[in-house]
Design an enzyme around this catalytic site. Structure first.
Site, short mmCIF file in Angstrom:
data_model
loop_
_atom_site.label_atom_id
_atom_site.label_comp_id
_atom_site.label_asym_id
_atom_site.label_seq_id
_atom_site.Cartn_x
_atom_site.Cartn_y
_atom_site.Cartn_z
N ASP A 14 0.82 -1.20 0.00
CA ASP A 14 0.00 0.00 0.00
C ASP A 14 0.86 1.26 0.00
OD1 ASP A 14 0.99 -0.24 2.56
OD2 ASP A 14 -0.84 0.45 3.53
N GLU A 19 -4.74 10.38 -3.03
CA GLU A 19 -5.75 11.03 -2.19
C GLU A 19 -6.47 12.05 -3.06
OE1 GLU A 19 -6.29 10.41 1.04
OE2 GLU A 19 -4.52 9.24 1.53
N ASP A 34 3.51 8.71 -1.99
CA ASP A 34 4.41 7.58 -1.79
C ASP A 34 4.81 7.64 -0.32
OD1 ASP A 34 6.50 5.82 -1.52
OD2 ASP A 34 7.51 6.45 -3.35
#
Length: 145
Positions: A14, A19, A34
């Site tokens: 993940d 966003e 990141d």
């Protein structure tokens, strides 16, 4: 203000996600993030990232020689990294368990290459120069035909 479509997953999978910034109403925009968790959790090895190696079963000879060197006691990957990071202003960058995980993960990579060699032969797996041959049959569909 932020909405995220991605949920956390085990390991390091993940790390990249996006966003949606919506503070100003419907005219929001995407922000790619990141999380920089490149070394993941020291206690979890995300084996799925080896899929390209285990499926294609090809590695450059020079890369393999470097990996084998870093597995030797005199040039152990954790020791090389530890020494390299000593001068970093953010020291310690990696904890000792993370450094030791590098050695464990390197052994996993080398075992994967050994398995490929056992299954397909050294000449099919280790590439000396530019790769002009197709990868050993790994059960994957040939998408170039």
């Amino acid at each position: 203000m932020f909405t995220s479509p991605s949920e956390g997953t085990p390991g390091n999978m993940d790390r990249h996600h996006y966003e949606m910034f919506t503070k100003f109403g419907d005219d929001g925009f995407l922000i790619h993030l990141d999380n920089a968790r490149g070394f993941g959790r020291h206690s979890h090895d995300e084996i799925s990232i080896l899929s390209p190696l285990s499926q294609c079963c090809m590695i450059k000879k020079k890369t393999l020689l470097h990996l084998q060197l870093l597995a030797q006691a005199d040039y152990r990957l954790s020791d090389v990294m530890r020494e390299s990071l000593l001068e970093d202003q953010l020291s310690p960058v990696l904890t000792e368990p993370h450094l030791l995980a590098l050695d464990r993960r390197l052994q996993t990579i080398l075992r994967t290459v050994e398995g490929c060699i056992a299954a397909h032969g050294e000449q099919s797996v280790i590439a000396d120069g530019p790769v002009e041959q197709s990868a050993p049959d790994s059960g994957q569909a040939n998408l170039t035909s």
